[in-house]
Design a protein around this motif. Sequence first.
Motif, PDB file in Angstrom:
ATOM      1  N   HIS A  96       9.817 -12.907 -23.931  1.00 30.20           N
ATOM      2  CA  HIS A  96      10.278 -14.285 -24.221  1.00 30.20           C
ATOM      3  C   HIS A  96      10.917 -15.018 -23.061  1.00 30.20           C
ATOM      4  N   GLU A  97      10.622 -14.724 -22.047  1.00 28.70           N
ATOM      5  CA  GLU A  97      11.373 -15.330 -20.907  1.00 28.70           C
ATOM      6  C   GLU A  97      10.445 -15.964 -20.019  1.00 28.70           C
ATOM      7  N   TRP A  98       9.423 -16.590 -20.392  1.00 28.91           N
ATOM      8  CA  TRP A  98       8.342 -17.170 -19.608  1.00 28.91           C
ATOM      9  C   TRP A  98       9.055 -18.438 -19.222  1.00 28.91           C
ATOM     10  N   GLY A  99       8.485 -19.107 -18.186  1.00 22.58           N
ATOM     11  CA  GLY A  99       8.821 -20.331 -17.672  1.00 22.58           C
ATOM     12  C   GLY A  99       7.931 -21.551 -17.841  1.00 22.58           C
ATOM     13  N   LEU A 100       7.835 -22.538 -17.067  1.00 30.28           N
ATOM     14  CA  LEU A 100       6.927 -23.499 -17.126  1.00 30.28           C
ATOM     15  C   LEU A 100       5.618 -23.576 -16.252  1.00 30.28           C
ATOM     16  N   GLU A 101       5.641 -22.446 -15.623  1.00 28.72           N
ATOM     17  CA  GLU A 101       4.513 -22.449 -14.574  1.00 28.72           C
ATOM     18  C   GLU A 101       3.751 -21.052 -14.691  1.00 28.72           C
ATOM     19  N   GLU A 102       3.832 -20.451 -15.920  1.00 22.80           N
ATOM     20  CA  GLU A 102       2.929 -19.104 -16.116  1.00 22.80           C
ATOM     21  C   GLU A 102       1.706 -19.198 -16.200  1.00 22.80           C
ATOM     22  N   THR A 103       0.728 -18.666 -15.364  1.00 21.52           N
ATOM     23  CA  THR A 103      -0.653 -19.128 -15.494  1.00 21.52           C
ATOM     24  C   THR A 103      -1.259 -18.738 -16.910  1.00 21.52           C
ATOM     25  N   ASP A 104      -0.805 -17.649 -17.678  1.00 20.22           N
ATOM     26  CA  ASP A 104      -1.217 -17.551 -18.947  1.00 20.22           C
ATOM     27  C   ASP A 104      -0.780 -18.657 -19.893  1.00 20.22           C
ATOM     28  N   ILE A 105      -0.107 -19.671 -19.677  1.00 23.89           N
ATOM     29  CA  ILE A 105       0.367 -20.581 -20.338  1.00 23.89           C
ATOM     30  C   ILE A 105      -0.579 -21.962 -19.866  1.00 23.89           C
ATOM     31  N   LEU A 106      -0.631 -22.035 -18.667  1.00 26.50           N
ATOM     32  CA  LEU A 106      -1.385 -23.221 -18.091  1.00 26.50           C
ATOM     33  C   LEU A 106      -2.931 -23.167 -18.446  1.00 26.50           C
ATOM     34  N   THR A 107      -3.598 -21.895 -18.216  1.00 22.63           N
ATOM     35  CA  THR A 107      -4.932 -21.694 -18.319  1.00 22.63           C
ATOM     36  C   THR A 107      -5.362 -22.147 -19.768  1.00 22.63           C
ATOM     37  N   PRO A 108      -4.814 -21.427 -21.079  1.00 22.79           N
ATOM     38  CA  PRO A 108      -5.304 -21.840 -22.201  1.00 22.79           C
ATOM     39  C   PRO A 108      -5.338 -23.146 -22.549  1.00 22.79           C
ATOM     40  N   PHE A 109      -4.302 -24.023 -22.083  1.00 22.99           N
ATOM     41  CA  PHE A 109      -4.271 -25.352 -22.441  1.00 22.99           C
ATOM     42  C   PHE A 109      -5.606 -26.208 -21.916  1.00 22.99           C
ATOM     43  N   GLN A 110      -5.897 -25.843 -20.591  1.00 23.14           N
ATOM     44  CA  GLN A 110      -6.994 -26.377 -19.871  1.00 23.14           C
ATOM     45  C   GLN A 110      -8.268 -25.785 -20.618  1.00 23.14           C
ATOM     46  N   ALA A 144     -11.103 -25.102 -31.301  1.00 23.71           N
ATOM     47  CA  ALA A 144     -10.678 -25.549 -29.914  1.00 23.71           C
ATOM     48  C   ALA A 144      -9.127 -26.336 -30.240  1.00 23.71           C
ATOM     49  N   MET A 145      -9.278 -27.180 -31.263  1.00 25.86           N
ATOM     50  CA  MET A 145      -8.053 -28.141 -31.448  1.00 25.86           C
ATOM     51  C   MET A 145      -7.136 -27.101 -32.228  1.00 25.86           C
ATOM     52  N   TRP A 146      -7.750 -26.322 -33.258  1.00 26.41           N
ATOM     53  CA  TRP A 146      -6.723 -25.538 -33.963  1.00 26.41           C
ATOM     54  C   TRP A 146      -5.933 -24.490 -32.814  1.00 26.41           C
ATOM     55  N   MET A 147      -6.661 -23.873 -32.049  1.00 24.97           N
ATOM     56  CA  MET A 147      -5.962 -23.069 -31.072  1.00 24.97           C
ATOM     57  C   MET A 147      -4.783 -23.830 -30.103  1.00 24.97           C
ATOM     58  N   THR A 148      -5.150 -25.049 -29.753  1.00 27.26           N
ATOM     59  CA  THR A 148      -4.342 -26.000 -29.078  1.00 27.26           C
ATOM     60  C   THR A 148      -3.008 -26.193 -29.940  1.00 27.26           C
ATOM     61  N   LEU A 149      -3.504 -26.652 -31.088  1.00 27.28           N
ATOM     62  CA  LEU A 149      -2.196 -26.897 -32.108  1.00 27.28           C
ATOM     63  C   LEU A 149      -1.378 -25.680 -32.346  1.00 27.28           C
ATOM     64  N   ASP A 150      -1.912 -24.388 -32.396  1.00 25.00           N
ATOM     65  CA  ASP A 150      -1.155 -23.368 -32.949  1.00 25.00           C
ATOM     66  C   ASP A 150      -0.346 -22.807 -31.702  1.00 25.00           C
ATOM     67  N   LEU A 151      -0.748 -23.005 -30.480  1.00 25.40           N
ATOM     68  CA  LEU A 151      -0.028 -22.607 -29.208  1.00 25.40           C
ATOM     69  C   LEU A 151       0.824 -23.704 -28.808  1.00 25.40           C
TER      70      LEU A 151
END
Length: 542
Positions: A96-110, A144-151
Motif C-alpha cells: 500500500h505504498e503506491w503513488g499517483l503515477e502507477e500504470t496499474d492505477i492509470l490503466t483501469p480508469f481509462q 464498467a461504472m461499478w468497477m470505476t466506483l469501487d476502485l
Amino acid sequence: MKKNSIKIYLMFSLCALVFASCTDLEIDETDSFISEGFQGLQDPASSLNSLYGNFGALGDQANTFALNEVTTDAFLIPTRGADWGDNGRWRKLHTHEWGLEETDILTPFQQWTSAQLLASRILDSRSNADASTAAQANFLRAYAMWMTLDLYGQVPFRDTQLPDSDLPTVLSGADAVNFIVADLDAAIAGLPTVSPGDMDNLRLASKASARFLKAKVLLNKHVYETQLSGGGGTAASGDMSEVISLVDAIAADGFALESMDYFEIFESSADTETIYWIQTGVGNRIFNGLHYNSTGLGGGGWNGFSTLAEYYDMFEGDANANEYDTDRNPISGQERRRGGVPKNGIPFSGAAGTSDNGGFEDGSNVGEGFLIGQQYALDGTALQDRQGAPLEFSREFVDGNGANSLINNSERTGIRLMKYSPRFDGGFSNTQIFFRYADAHLMKAEAMLRSGSDATAMVNELRTLRGATPLGTVSESDLLEERGRELFAEQVRRTDMIRFGQYLRDWEFKGTSEVGNQTRALFPIPLPQLLANPNLVQNPGY
C-alpha cells in the motif's frame, strides 16, 4: 508525493497536453475529450461485440486484477534475482505504498471509463439498438461504472446527447449507485433467462448475471455511500432483503452449488455454478506463479505470483504439506479447496496425451490449488530450480541471508496458487469464470448475517461440499475467511476486505502505519484525468 512534486508534474502534464494538441489533431474518442458531433452508431450490434471484447482485459495479471488481488493478503510478488522487480511496481501494491503515477492505477480508469462510454453510445437513441443489444449494453455499462466506483469512488459520466464540448459530470456515492442499479433493472427486464450449463450463452449477459451484479452492488452500497467521507456506513435492512431475493431468483433459474470436484468447476466444461464467464485466456492465472521448470507447457512458468502463509493457513490441513494421491484425493488433512501436489511424484490419473493433460506429451504434473513443498515432472521426477536445488516451494519469503524480505528472494520462496490447471485444455482455455453461484450463495449468507439472522447452515452447506469441517457458528470474520477460501484469485478479495473492515490492517510486509488510514481504501484519480475534467476532485489523502 510532495506538493512541489505535484506542481512540477502538473506543469509537465500541461506542456504535454499542449504539445500533443499541436502535433496530433486526431483525438482518441476514448479520451476525456472526444470527437465532435456524435450522431449515433451505424452498427450497434458490432459495437456490442467490441464492448464484450474489451472485457477480455480482466484476464490480465496486471491493472484491474492487480488492484483487486495484489493489494490484499492473497497475493504477493517478490523480486527474485532480477525478475519481477519492475521498479517496485508489484511490491508497492502489496505494501500500500503506491503513488499517483502507477500504470496499474492509470490503466483501469481509462479502460473502464472507455467501456462505459461505448456502452452509452450503444444506448443512445440515435443508435437505434434493438432491445437485446440495449439490455446487454445496460449490463456492461453498469459493470464498467461499478468497477470505476469501487476502485476510485468517482464515476465520470458523459451524456452522449449533450455537445461533446460539455465536460462529463461526476457521480459518486448514492447517485452513482442509483444510476448503476437503474441500468441493472433495465438489463434484468430485457435480458433472457439462460439455463446453467448453457456455456455458449453464459458468456453473454443474462437475467441471472444482472441479478448477481445488482446483489453485489447492494451488498457494498453502504460502503460506496460513505467512502469519500471516511467510511463507516451500515448496511440497510432493505438492501440486504433485496440481496437475498436476488440470489433466490438466480437459484430459481436453476443455478446451484456444484457437487463435482471443486477444481473441475474451472475447466471449460459445463457446471451448475457458472453464471457468467469472460472470453479471455487463463494463461496468466497459471504461468505467473509456476517456476520456470514447473512445466513444459507454454515454455514454462514465470515464477512471480505467490500467496502469504497467513492466507494459506485459513484452509484446513497440514501447514507444511499439501499432497494428493494418484486419484487427487487429499492426504494431508486438507479441505478440497486447498488442492494438492502429487505425493512423491506419483502421476495423477490420466497419462500424457490424454484429456487430463490437455493432449500435450510434455504436459505437467503440476498440482492444483496451493502448491507447497517438492514439485514434480509428469513422470514423477523431482524437479530442480535453475541452480540445481530441489524445487521446493516454501512458506517464507527470504533473501540470500535468510532474512524476511521482498527482494533478492530465491526461486523457491512462496506458496503458489493454481486455480486453473495446465492439465486441462493445455492451460490455454479462453473460458475464465467471472460470476459464480458459490459467490451468490455466500452473498445471501452475508445479507442474512447483516440482517441479524443465523447464516451458519448456509455456510456449512458449502463447506460440506468442499470437504471442510462444518462450523459451530458463523461470525463476520468467519464469513470473510470463507469467502477467501472459496473465491481465491477471483478478483473479489479487495472489495470483500474493505466491506468487512480488514483492508487497512497490517499483514506480512505491509506495515501498521496504514491501519486506520482511509486513504488507501480508494485509489487516486489519475492526474491526466483531473486535468482533462475539472469536475473530478482528487480523492482524500492524495
